[in-house]
Design an enzyme around this catalytic site. Sequence first.
Site, PDB file in Angstrom:
ATOM      1  N   THR A 112      11.228 -13.999 -42.960  1.00 35.20           N
ATOM      2  CA  THR A 112       9.772 -14.100 -44.045  1.00 35.20           C
ATOM      3  C   THR A 112       8.590 -14.193 -43.294  1.00 35.20           C
ATOM      4  OG1 THR A 112      11.622 -15.333 -45.177  1.00 35.20           O
ATOM      5  CG2 THR A 112       9.189 -15.593 -45.766  1.00 35.20           C
TER       6      THR A 112
ATOM      7  N   THR B  78      14.376 -17.889 -40.581  1.00 38.33           N
ATOM      8  CA  THR B  78      15.067 -19.343 -40.466  1.00 38.33           C
ATOM      9  C   THR B  78      16.387 -19.400 -40.881  1.00 38.33           C
ATOM     10  OG1 THR B  78      14.409 -19.763 -42.851  1.00 38.33           O
ATOM     11  CG2 THR B  78      12.776 -20.200 -41.233  1.00 38.33           C
ATOM     12  N   ASP B  79      16.927 -18.674 -41.392  1.00 38.41           N
ATOM     13  CA  ASP B  79      18.478 -18.860 -41.701  1.00 38.41           C
ATOM     14  C   ASP B  79      19.003 -19.018 -40.595  1.00 38.41           C
ATOM     15  OD1 ASP B  79      17.329 -18.722 -44.538  1.00 38.41           O
ATOM     16  OD2 ASP B  79      18.486 -16.656 -44.699  1.00 38.41           O
TER      17      ASP B  79
ATOM     18  N   LYS C 234      19.004 -25.759 -39.471  1.00 35.00           N
ATOM     19  CA  LYS C 234      18.463 -25.658 -40.963  1.00 35.00           C
ATOM     20  C   LYS C 234      19.145 -26.485 -41.956  1.00 35.00           C
ATOM     21  CE  LYS C 234      16.809 -22.465 -44.239  1.00 35.00           C
ATOM     22  NZ  LYS C 234      16.170 -21.153 -44.567  1.00 35.00           N
TER      23      LYS C 234
HETATM   24  N1  ASP Z   1      16.408 -14.914 -45.215  1.00 36.46           N
HETATM   25  C1  ASP Z   1      15.263 -15.172 -44.351  1.00 36.46           C
HETATM   26  C2  ASP Z   1      15.855 -14.920 -42.890  1.00 36.46           C
HETATM   27  O1  ASP Z   1      16.343 -15.739 -42.522  1.00 36.46           O
HETATM   28  C3  ASP Z   1      14.663 -16.219 -44.514  1.00 36.46           C
HETATM   29  C4  ASP Z   1      13.388 -16.952 -43.743  1.00 36.46           C
HETATM   30  O2  ASP Z   1      12.807 -15.948 -42.910  1.00 36.46           O
HETATM   31  O3  ASP Z   1      13.009 -17.629 -44.023  1.00 36.46           O
HETATM   32  O4  ASP Z   1      15.545 -14.166 -42.370  1.00 36.46           O
END
Ligand code: ASP
Length: 461
Positions: free
Chosen positions: A107, A183-184, A262
């Site tokens: 993201t 983040t995932d 996370k």
């Molecule tokens: N689905 C995204 C990812 O992990 C979420 C994010 O970037 O926060 O790539």
Amino acid sequence: MNIKSNKGYKGASLSVFKDFNVGVWSDVKITTTDGEFEGIILPRIETADDRHIVLKLVTGYNIGIEIGTIKTIEERGSKEAHYKIPEKEFPFDPVKPNVVLLGTGGTIASRLDYRTGAVIPAFSPGELYGAVPELADICNLKTHKLYGVFSENITPEHWLGTANAIKREVDKGADGIVIGHGTDTMHYTAAALSFMVKHTPVPIVMVGSQRSSDRPSSDAALNLINATWTAAYSDIAEVMVCMFGPTSDDYDLLHRGTRVRKMHSSYRSTFRTIGDTPIARVSNGKINLMKNDYKKRNPERTLELDTVFDDRVSIVYYYPNMKPDIIDSLVDNGYKGIIIAGTGLGHVNKPLYKSLQRATNSGVHIYMTVETLWGFVQMYVYDTGRDIMELGVVPGANMLPEVAYVKLGWVLGHTHDREKVAEMMLTPFAGEITERETIDGYLIMQGGLPEIEKFMKEIHV
Ligand code: ASP
């Protein structure tokens, strides 16, 4: 009738456009049975239903209005959004530290794609500077896009590639590395880099964002600024994750790469250090240390790579009534390592015992971790724990299940010798096992949650 742009709208919702002579990008006031809404009509996902109109409210939030509730739509103008951020060249200042930002996607590198309505990875160095010009005040930032994937698509190949890129940049003289990542699965990559990149002389800071940068509540800019500042000036030469501490835009926490996880699907303050305190807080160009046991920056040190990974490893999250065929199928499919996230102190049910024995007999390495996340595996307390150890399952101390998974793949990249694997698995290489859990380790709310504190103060029974 002047039919305006209908991007993604069809059927009933398109008829509403025609009835009120509005379209995508119209600046409108919509009166509904639920009240009035003011904002810009946004394009719609092509595959979405024809019962809603999506509005970007003046607050910046997007809402869907059910067309059955609409009484009138008044058009006040039209504002086409331009989501392309202007590209700018990073300036160079010879007295500032040199930081390299490696992009992998997620993201933080995304903006909304209005054709599909989804967030797409669209990292571009120039766009980044256009969006967060403060970065140029901190350092000379060089950016390099390694990948453009959402983090569920990250594989060990990406871990190896990122480790190689870190080595290349550090050898060329970078004073710090920032890695933009979804983040995932950022905590998996943080663990992998912690094992694969040894003796780093400079900080390696992973950063992401929970909300894309075209949202008013985005955490992208603050996280990037704090991460870049940490990479440029902090003396913590470790793999870290830098993300929102509290729910407000107050400060970021620096988490050790092997103890971070996370913990919330949507809060910006989603990352927490488990079983320990974070290394530090960072805000406004200041680092407040919360621990001292970190590796210090030392430009004399040479970074070494240890980029091996055997991907025939898996995590099995135990649930009541798990059947032995789960373990059997892993063994039959050639998996060589299994991390179990067991109940409580590290247990699974009796029906699995035979399969576990069969697995370890055939050379599969099985390590126990705990579903509770906090606390150590303790398999001596109950008979059942002792029985499971006798089957060849090894207690994995207080390694987080995901970290144990990454570590087992890395260790099996070195050796399959039972004793050597055990020795490596139970030796802390990058803080993944701590001697004990500090008293303040069980701080789910590191960084505080003002809403909860207020609630606690106000509640009297
Ligand atoms: N689905 C995204 C990812 O992990 C979420 C994010 O970037 O926060 O790539």
